[in-house]
Motif scaffolding. Structure first.
Motif, PDB file in Angstrom:
ATOM      1  N   VAL A 185       0.863  -1.173   0.000  1.00 30.03           N
ATOM      2  CA  VAL A 185       0.000   0.000   0.000  1.00 30.03           C
ATOM      3  C   VAL A 185       0.902   1.225   0.000  1.00 30.03           C
ATOM      4  N   GLU A 186       0.816   2.008  -1.055  1.00 27.75           N
ATOM      5  CA  GLU A 186       1.654   3.196  -1.172  1.00 27.75           C
ATOM      6  C   GLU A 186       1.154   4.301  -0.226  1.00 27.75           C
ATOM      7  N   PRO A 187       1.978   5.316   0.028  1.00 27.14           N
ATOM      8  CA  PRO A 187       1.546   6.406   0.914  1.00 27.14           C
ATOM      9  C   PRO A 187       0.246   7.074   0.489  1.00 27.14           C
ATOM     10  N   ASP A 188      -0.068   7.064  -0.814  1.00 27.55           N
ATOM     11  CA  ASP A 188      -1.318   7.680  -1.275  1.00 27.55           C
ATOM     12  C   ASP A 188      -2.488   6.699  -1.279  1.00 27.55           C
ATOM     13  N   GLY A 189      -2.254   5.452  -0.799  1.00 29.93           N
ATOM     14  CA  GLY A 189      -3.329   4.474  -0.707  1.00 29.93           C
ATOM     15  C   GLY A 189      -3.460   3.540  -1.890  1.00 29.93           C
ATOM     16  N   THR A 190      -2.734   3.795  -2.961  1.00 29.43           N
ATOM     17  CA  THR A 190      -2.796   2.894  -4.115  1.00 29.43           C
ATOM     18  C   THR A 190      -2.001   1.622  -3.823  1.00 29.43           C
ATOM     19  N   ILE A 191      -2.272   0.582  -4.612  1.00 26.54           N
ATOM     20  CA  ILE A 191      -1.583  -0.695  -4.483  1.00 26.54           C
ATOM     21  C   ILE A 191      -0.638  -0.876  -5.661  1.00 26.54           C
ATOM     22  N   THR A 192       0.603  -1.207  -5.383  1.00 28.06           N
ATOM     23  CA  THR A 192       1.549  -1.481  -6.452  1.00 28.06           C
ATOM     24  C   THR A 192       2.350  -2.739  -6.140  1.00 28.06           C
ATOM     25  N   VAL A 193       2.837  -3.387  -7.191  1.00 23.40           N
ATOM     26  CA  VAL A 193       3.724  -4.538  -7.037  1.00 23.40           C
ATOM     27  C   VAL A 193       5.159  -4.029  -7.081  1.00 23.40           C
ATOM     28  N   ARG A 194       5.921  -4.333  -6.032  1.00 21.91           N
ATOM     29  CA  ARG A 194       7.283  -3.809  -5.908  1.00 21.91           C
ATOM     30  C   ARG A 194       8.358  -4.821  -6.316  1.00 21.91           C
ATOM     31  N   ASP A 195       8.051  -6.112  -6.300  1.00 18.39           N
ATOM     32  CA  ASP A 195       9.048  -7.087  -6.750  1.00 18.39           C
ATOM     33  C   ASP A 195       8.352  -8.339  -7.250  1.00 18.39           C
ATOM     34  N   ALA A 196       9.054  -9.086  -8.109  1.00 14.30           N
ATOM     35  CA  ALA A 196       8.504 -10.322  -8.669  1.00 14.30           C
ATOM     36  C   ALA A 196       9.637 -11.233  -9.114  1.00 14.30           C
ATOM     37  N   TYR A 197       9.501 -12.516  -8.808  1.00 16.48           N
ATOM     38  CA  TYR A 197      10.452 -13.504  -9.309  1.00 16.48           C
ATOM     39  C   TYR A 197       9.775 -14.862  -9.361  1.00 16.48           C
ATOM     40  N   LEU A 198      10.416 -15.804 -10.043  1.00 15.61           N
ATOM     41  CA  LEU A 198       9.875 -17.148 -10.217  1.00 15.61           C
ATOM     42  C   LEU A 198      10.614 -18.136  -9.332  1.00 15.61           C
ATOM     43  N   ARG A 199       9.890 -19.164  -8.884  1.00 15.77           N
ATOM     44  CA  ARG A 199      10.476 -20.246  -8.103  1.00 15.77           C
ATOM     45  C   ARG A 199      10.106 -21.564  -8.768  1.00 15.77           C
ATOM     46  N   PHE A 200      11.128 -22.381  -9.038  1.00 17.60           N
ATOM     47  CA  PHE A 200      10.913 -23.683  -9.654  1.00 17.60           C
ATOM     48  C   PHE A 200      11.481 -24.777  -8.766  1.00 17.60           C
ATOM     49  N   GLY A 201      10.819 -25.938  -8.792  1.00 15.25           N
ATOM     50  CA  GLY A 201      11.286 -27.074  -8.017  1.00 15.25           C
ATOM     51  C   GLY A 201      12.320 -27.890  -8.769  1.00 15.25           C
ATOM     52  N   ARG A 202      12.797 -28.935  -8.121  1.00 13.43           N
ATOM     53  CA  ARG A 202      13.741 -29.865  -8.722  1.00 13.43           C
ATOM     54  C   ARG A 202      13.003 -31.145  -9.132  1.00 13.43           C
ATOM     55  N   ASP A 203      13.664 -31.956  -9.940  1.00 13.45           N
ATOM     56  CA  ASP A 203      13.026 -33.157 -10.479  1.00 13.45           C
ATOM     57  C   ASP A 203      12.630 -34.173  -9.414  1.00 13.45           C
ATOM     58  N   THR A 204      13.245 -34.119  -8.246  1.00 12.07           N
ATOM     59  CA  THR A 204      12.949 -35.080  -7.190  1.00 12.07           C
ATOM     60  C   THR A 204      11.770 -34.657  -6.316  1.00 12.07           C
ATOM     61  N   GLU A 205      11.152 -33.499  -6.595  1.00 10.09           N
ATOM     62  CA  GLU A 205      10.112 -32.951  -5.731  1.00 10.09           C
ATOM     63  C   GLU A 205       8.788 -32.821  -6.466  1.00 10.09           C
ATOM     64  N   ASP A 206       7.682 -32.970  -5.712  1.00  9.82           N
ATOM     65  CA  ASP A 206       6.365 -32.785  -6.326  1.00  9.82           C
ATOM     66  C   ASP A 206       5.782 -31.402  -6.039  1.00  9.82           C
ATOM     67  N   HIS A 207       6.515 -30.571  -5.287  1.00  6.77           N
ATOM     68  CA  HIS A 207       6.134 -29.165  -5.106  1.00  6.77           C
ATOM     69  C   HIS A 207       7.394 -28.361  -4.782  1.00  6.77           C
ATOM     70  N   VAL A 208       7.306 -27.060  -4.944  1.00  3.66           N
ATOM     71  CA  VAL A 208       8.462 -26.189  -4.733  1.00  3.66           C
ATOM     72  C   VAL A 208       8.787 -26.104  -3.243  1.00  3.66           C
ATOM     73  N   ILE A 209      10.059 -26.305  -2.908  1.00  2.00           N
ATOM     74  CA  ILE A 209      10.532 -26.262  -1.527  1.00  2.00           C
ATOM     75  C   ILE A 209      11.641 -25.212  -1.425  1.00  2.00           C
ATOM     76  N   SER A 210      11.545 -24.346  -0.438  1.00  2.91           N
ATOM     77  CA  SER A 210      12.518 -23.253  -0.306  1.00  2.91           C
ATOM     78  C   SER A 210      13.944 -23.746  -0.129  1.00  2.91           C
ATOM     79  N   ASP A 211      14.106 -24.909   0.482  1.00  2.59           N
ATOM     80  CA  ASP A 211      15.446 -25.422   0.745  1.00  2.59           C
ATOM     81  C   ASP A 211      16.165 -25.926  -0.498  1.00  2.59           C
ATOM     82  N   SER A 212      15.462 -25.970  -1.647  1.00  2.00           N
ATOM     83  CA  SER A 212      16.119 -26.478  -2.860  1.00  2.00           C
ATOM     84  C   SER A 212      15.692 -25.761  -4.132  1.00  2.00           C
TER      85      SER A 212
END
Length: 357
Positions: A213-240
């Motif tokens: 929420v910006e100081p004027d009350g509007t909503i903005t996206v400040r950062d964005a990135y992608l997360r992908f899992g490894r072949d041994t996992e069935d969902h994305v895990i932060s540790d890998s």
């Protein structure tokens, strides 16, 4: 000593413990980067130390600044260290609202039945509830409901993070596990867009976005990135997981990704997918969805979102986080991302208030 003072003292102790653990994590990351790229210069360390003390209020915030410097190759004014964000910023700007996202069933009440919310059921205190929080009469009826959209579902326990508490289940697996499941949300296992499937086909790639929420009350996206899992996992895990920075405005992949050890890579280590020249499909709809949904709950100034794009191009919001969303990767690789919000002033202001009590 009154109850408020005791509670504040206990909170301070918890925060100090978390801050020490966080600093140790920063030191571990820095060692990994320095082993590959050489030691961080004394000049950059000195700049980080001075900024931590003079602006943020304590040298304890320097370790993550060292990491940011090691990634960026320079010092940048306005960086928010991870332990400062967790121990100072979030408590100050979110207060008790930080706990809302830990209770997965609140998603239904806050955001309603928006098309981007895939929740198909909840488990709460042993009760089985549909997406409108209405009780379902039997396990058989509930099972039919949640598997109506496919052969697999994802169960996410309340207050889970970093990929823990997530289970990918088929119908038989859910039936066996149902009686012992903690409180949580059930979502269909998303058939992800072909672009994401080419990177890592076994797990669903997620787009991590932070809106404010910006100081004027509007909503903005400040950062964005992608997360992908490894072949041994069935969902994305932060540790890998493998992370790929995005152009926040366009959704274009950076040519550089990062391993879990914070080392630069140009392709996914399992699939060989090259990051350069690719883009998040339907990215404009991702931006619009996050900003629109955040407007539903403007009392939470900062939200981390995990979303993906389905094979048909639809945006699916898998999770939102108001209490412990992570900003350190974006700060290190493209920050400072949160200037103009006054966050860097909160630490010294807090110490000044305490000194008068």
């Amino acid at each position: 000593m009154n109850l408020n003072t005791i509670e504040q003292t206990e909170n301070d102790l918890r925060m100090r413990v978390r801050s020490r653990l966080n600093s140790r994590n920063a030191a571990k990351v820095l060692r990994s980067i320095e082993a590959a790229n050489g030691p961080l210069s004394k000049h950059l360390r000195a700049q980080a130390d001075a900024y931590a003390v003079e602006v943020l209020g304590s040298k304890s915030y320097a370790p993550w600044l060292y990491v940011y410097c090691a990634i960026a190759g320079e010092f940048r004014e306005g960086w928010i260290p991870d332990n400062y964000y967790m121990s100072v910023v979030l408590p100050a700007i979110e207060g008790r609202y930080a706990e809302l996202s830990d209770m997965r069933s609140m998603t239904s009440r806050i955001f309603g039945h928006e098309k981007e919310i895939p929740d198909c059921g909840y488990v709460a205190k042993g009760r089985l509830l549909n997406s409108s929080l209405e009780p379902v009469a039997s396990l058989e009826e509930f099972t039919d409901l949640i598997f109506a959209g496919g052969e697999k579902i994802a169960f996410k326990a309340d207050a889970s993070d970093r990929g823990r508490g997530v289970h990918i289940l088929d119908r038989d697996g859910f039936t066996r596990a149902a009686a012992s499941l903690p409180d949580g949300v059930i979502q269909p296992f998303i058939d992800q867009h072909e672009t994401f499937a080419q990177v890592a086909s076994r797990s669903v790639g997620t787009l991590r976005m932070t809106s404010v929420v910006e100081p004027d009350g509007t909503i903005t996206v400040r950062d964005a990135y992608l997360r992908f899992g490894r072949d041994t996992e069935d969902h994305v895990i932060s540790d890998s997981n493998i992370r790929v920075l995005l152009d926040t405005a366009t959704g274009a992949f950076s040519p550089v990704g990062y391993s879990v050890d914070w080392l630069e890579i140009d392709r996914h280590p399992d699939s060989g997918f090259v990051f350069a020249g690719n883009q998040v499909p339907n990215y404009a709809a991702c931006l619009e969805a996050v900003e629109r949904l955040h407007r539903r709950i403007p009392v939470v100034p900062s939200i981390g979102w995990d979303l993906t794009v389905a094979r048909d191009g639809s945006v699916q919001v898998l999770e939102w986080n108001s209490g412990h969303n992570d900003i350190k990767f974006s700060e290190a690789t493209s920050g400072p991302c949160f200037t103009g919000l006054g966050w860097e002033l909160l630490g010294r202001n807090r110490e000044a208030i305490r000194a008068t009590v």
